[in-house]
Design an enzyme around this catalytic site. Structure first.
Site, PDB file in Angstrom:
ATOM      1  N   SER A 137      -5.045  61.474  32.544  1.00 51.52           N
ATOM      2  CA  SER A 137      -4.567  60.210  33.242  1.00 51.52           C
ATOM      3  C   SER A 137      -4.782  60.450  34.802  1.00 51.52           C
ATOM      4  O   SER A 137      -4.518  61.341  35.332  1.00 51.52           O
ATOM      5  CB  SER A 137      -3.321  59.825  32.936  1.00 51.52           C
ATOM      6  OG  SER A 137      -3.050  58.768  33.861  1.00 51.52           O
ATOM      7  N   TYR A 150       5.887  61.500  32.792  1.00 51.95           N
ATOM      8  CA  TYR A 150       4.471  61.191  32.293  1.00 51.95           C
ATOM      9  C   TYR A 150       3.304  61.899  33.173  1.00 51.95           C
ATOM     10  O   TYR A 150       2.298  62.725  32.658  1.00 51.95           O
ATOM     11  CB  TYR A 150       4.157  59.717  32.079  1.00 51.95           C
ATOM     12  CG  TYR A 150       3.097  59.364  31.592  1.00 51.95           C
ATOM     13  CD1 TYR A 150       2.544  59.670  30.184  1.00 51.95           C
ATOM     14  CD2 TYR A 150       2.144  58.567  32.484  1.00 51.95           C
ATOM     15  CE1 TYR A 150       1.466  59.317  29.790  1.00 51.95           C
ATOM     16  CE2 TYR A 150       0.858  58.307  32.204  1.00 51.95           C
ATOM     17  CZ  TYR A 150       0.277  58.733  30.903  1.00 51.95           C
ATOM     18  OH  TYR A 150      -0.799  58.281  30.477  1.00 51.95           O
TER      19      TYR A 150
HETATM   20  P1  NDP Z   1      -1.895  53.297  22.617  1.00 55.43           P
HETATM   21  O1  NDP Z   1      -0.356  53.302  22.613  1.00 55.43           O
HETATM   22  O2  NDP Z   1      -2.738  52.065  22.298  1.00 55.43           O
HETATM   23  O3  NDP Z   1      -2.296  54.674  21.565  1.00 55.43           O
HETATM   24  C1  NDP Z   1      -1.555  55.772  21.690  1.00 55.43           C
HETATM   25  C2  NDP Z   1      -2.056  56.475  20.344  1.00 55.43           C
HETATM   26  O4  NDP Z   1      -1.150  57.641  20.318  1.00 55.43           O
HETATM   27  C3  NDP Z   1      -1.687  55.820  19.042  1.00 55.43           C
HETATM   28  O5  NDP Z   1      -2.693  55.831  18.078  1.00 55.43           O
HETATM   29  C4  NDP Z   1      -0.379  56.457  18.619  1.00 55.43           C
HETATM   30  O6  NDP Z   1      -0.491  56.569  17.242  1.00 55.43           O
HETATM   31  C5  NDP Z   1      -0.689  58.131  19.277  1.00 55.43           C
HETATM   32  N1  NDP Z   1       0.593  58.783  19.113  1.00 55.43           N
HETATM   33  C6  NDP Z   1       1.492  58.620  19.955  1.00 55.43           C
HETATM   34  N2  NDP Z   1       2.770  59.308  19.723  1.00 55.43           N
HETATM   35  C7  NDP Z   1       2.110  60.140  18.471  1.00 55.43           C
HETATM   36  C8  NDP Z   1       2.743  61.079  17.690  1.00 55.43           C
HETATM   37  N3  NDP Z   1       4.152  61.505  17.993  1.00 55.43           N
HETATM   38  N4  NDP Z   1       2.109  61.481  16.748  1.00 55.43           N
HETATM   39  C9  NDP Z   1       0.708  61.077  16.342  1.00 55.43           C
HETATM   40  N5  NDP Z   1       0.141  60.100  17.301  1.00 55.43           N
HETATM   41  C10 NDP Z   1       0.912  59.549  18.137  1.00 55.43           C
HETATM   42  O7  NDP Z   1      -2.272  53.966  24.122  1.00 55.43           O
HETATM   43  P2  NDP Z   1      -3.906  54.282  24.687  1.00 55.43           P
HETATM   44  O8  NDP Z   1      -5.079  54.199  23.706  1.00 55.43           O
HETATM   45  O9  NDP Z   1      -3.757  53.780  25.915  1.00 55.43           O
HETATM   46  O10 NDP Z   1      -3.418  56.093  25.000  1.00 55.43           O
HETATM   47  C11 NDP Z   1      -4.248  57.016  24.598  1.00 55.43           C
HETATM   48  C12 NDP Z   1      -4.082  57.996  25.422  1.00 55.43           C
HETATM   49  O11 NDP Z   1      -4.704  57.637  26.910  1.00 55.43           O
HETATM   50  C13 NDP Z   1      -2.736  58.551  25.799  1.00 55.43           C
HETATM   51  O12 NDP Z   1      -2.719  60.061  25.693  1.00 55.43           O
HETATM   52  C14 NDP Z   1      -2.476  57.898  27.018  1.00 55.43           C
HETATM   53  O13 NDP Z   1      -1.342  58.668  27.884  1.00 55.43           O
HETATM   54  C15 NDP Z   1      -3.826  57.933  27.662  1.00 55.43           C
HETATM   55  N6  NDP Z   1      -4.100  57.160  28.878  1.00 55.43           N
HETATM   56  C16 NDP Z   1      -3.694  55.789  28.776  1.00 55.43           C
HETATM   57  C17 NDP Z   1      -4.007  54.998  29.955  1.00 55.43           C
HETATM   58  C18 NDP Z   1      -3.709  53.388  30.017  1.00 55.43           C
HETATM   59  O14 NDP Z   1      -3.374  52.870  30.957  1.00 55.43           O
HETATM   60  N7  NDP Z   1      -3.891  52.980  28.603  1.00 55.43           N
HETATM   61  C19 NDP Z   1      -4.672  55.435  31.184  1.00 55.43           C
HETATM   62  C20 NDP Z   1      -4.699  56.679  31.190  1.00 55.43           C
HETATM   63  C21 NDP Z   1      -4.441  57.960  30.024  1.00 55.43           C
HETATM   64  P3  NDP Z   1       0.861  56.274  16.188  1.00 55.43           P
HETATM   65  O15 NDP Z   1       1.818  55.360  16.974  1.00 55.43           O
HETATM   66  O16 NDP Z   1       0.367  55.665  15.051  1.00 55.43           O
HETATM   67  O17 NDP Z   1       1.402  57.564  15.871  1.00 55.43           O
HETATM   68  C1  8X3 Z   2      -1.846  55.597  32.391  1.00 56.70           C
HETATM   69  C2  8X3 Z   2      -2.325  55.409  33.772  1.00 56.70           C
HETATM   70  O1  8X3 Z   2      -1.650  54.525  35.937  1.00 56.70           O
HETATM   71  O2  8X3 Z   2      -0.459  53.290  34.266  1.00 56.70           O
HETATM   72  O3  8X3 Z   2      -1.970  56.914  32.377  1.00 56.70           O
HETATM   73  O4  8X3 Z   2       0.055  55.636  34.739  1.00 56.70           O
HETATM   74  S1  8X3 Z   2      -0.943  54.638  34.686  1.00 56.70           S
END
Ligand code: NDP
Ligand code: 8X3
Length: 250
Positions: A137, A150
């Protein structure tokens, strides 16, 4: 040409779910993992059990992770790409008011679970000259208030990716850190404990990154000619940029 296989963690929503669709439409087999079995089952039903295999486990449960991967059906057992996507942010409070349990959950998921599955799959990935794409991120590069653990966990993911590159030198295994900015997924709902209004307000007027945008970036990285490695890929919405330091005066 043989059919390739990708294992996608966190495939139940957001980037992970979009990546399932992208890789299936590109002709790959997909192992989709997450805790929410109903969402994974819906992916299997949409694409077919010959294209998508669901593994239900909590990333923080190492025994469950090992058992699920050891039990893969033969047609899904040869993994070419590990997409380390599962992760979360919890809370927006400053460090001095943050919940220690939330900090630990972020470290357990974003750091410990990610290195555990990577360690588990590395021998097979080396054997197949495969690839690892880690979803980090911009929070790992640019500090912001309430980002504390985070951001720290994502800085780990970015640096771990580059250190993997160093160790895997000469193996043919590619490693990429993708570092997105604001993307509208379930991320903010999870971070705020289900506050849809907070999520809507955060993204209003931003034209944020979509899950499909990041899925396309992963696809691009994964399908480049094998002599090319994207080390890191930072992606932001046009309406987001980094600016400035803060100054406090007594
Ligand atoms: P979502 O919340 O939509 O998806 C997160 C996914 O992670 C879900 O499928 C969830 O599955 C899974 N997950 C979380 N905890 C667990 C666990 N303990 N075991 C198994 N699976 C887990 O968020 P995003 O798609 O946005 O996030 C995906 C990645 O992208 C993350 O690493 C996030 O930090 C990163 N990210 C997101 C950004 C944003 O602005 N959205 C920007 C930059 C990075 P389930 O709950 O079914 O287990
Ligand atoms: C998620 C991006 O800017 O919301 O990783 O932290 S930000």
């Amino acid at each position: 040409m043989h059919t390739k296989t990708v294992l996608i963690t966190g495939a139940t929503s957001g980037f992970g779910a979009a990546a399932v669709d992208r890789f299936v439409s590109g002709g790959w087999r997909v192992i989709a993992t997450g805790r929410r079995a109903d969402r994974l089952q819906a992916l299997v039903q949409r694409h077919g059990s010959d294209k998508v295999h669901a593994l239900v486990f909590d990333m923080r449960d190492e025994d469950a992770m090992r058992a699920a991967i050891a039990d893969l059906p033969p047609e899904f057992a040869s993994i070419d790409l590990l997409l380390n996507n599962a992760g979360l942010a919890l809370g927006t409070a400053p460090a001095q008011q943050a919940d220690l349990q939330q900090w630990k959950q972020m470290i357990d998921t974003n750091v410990t679970a990610l290195v555990t599955i990577t360690h588990l799959l590395l021998p097979a990935l080396i054997e197949r000259r495969g690839a690892i794409v880690n979803i980090s991120s911009i929070a790992g590069t640019y500090p912001y208030k309430g980002g504390n653990v985070y951001g720290g966990s994502k800085a780990f993911v970015s640096q771990f990716s580059q250190n993997l590159r160093a160790d895997l030198h000469g193996t043919g295994v590619r490693v990429t850190s993708i570092e997105p900015g604001m993307a509208e997924t379930e991320f903010t709902l999870v971070r705020t404990g289900g506050d849809q209004r907070a999520s809507d307000q955060l993204y209003a007027g931003v034209h944020p990154i979509t899950a499909a945008d990041i899925a396309e970036s992963v696809w691009w990285v994964a399908t480049l000619p094998p002599h090319l490695n994207i080390n890191r890929l930072e992606v932001m919405p046009v309406n987001q940029s980094a600016a400035g330091l803060q100054v406090h005066r007594d």
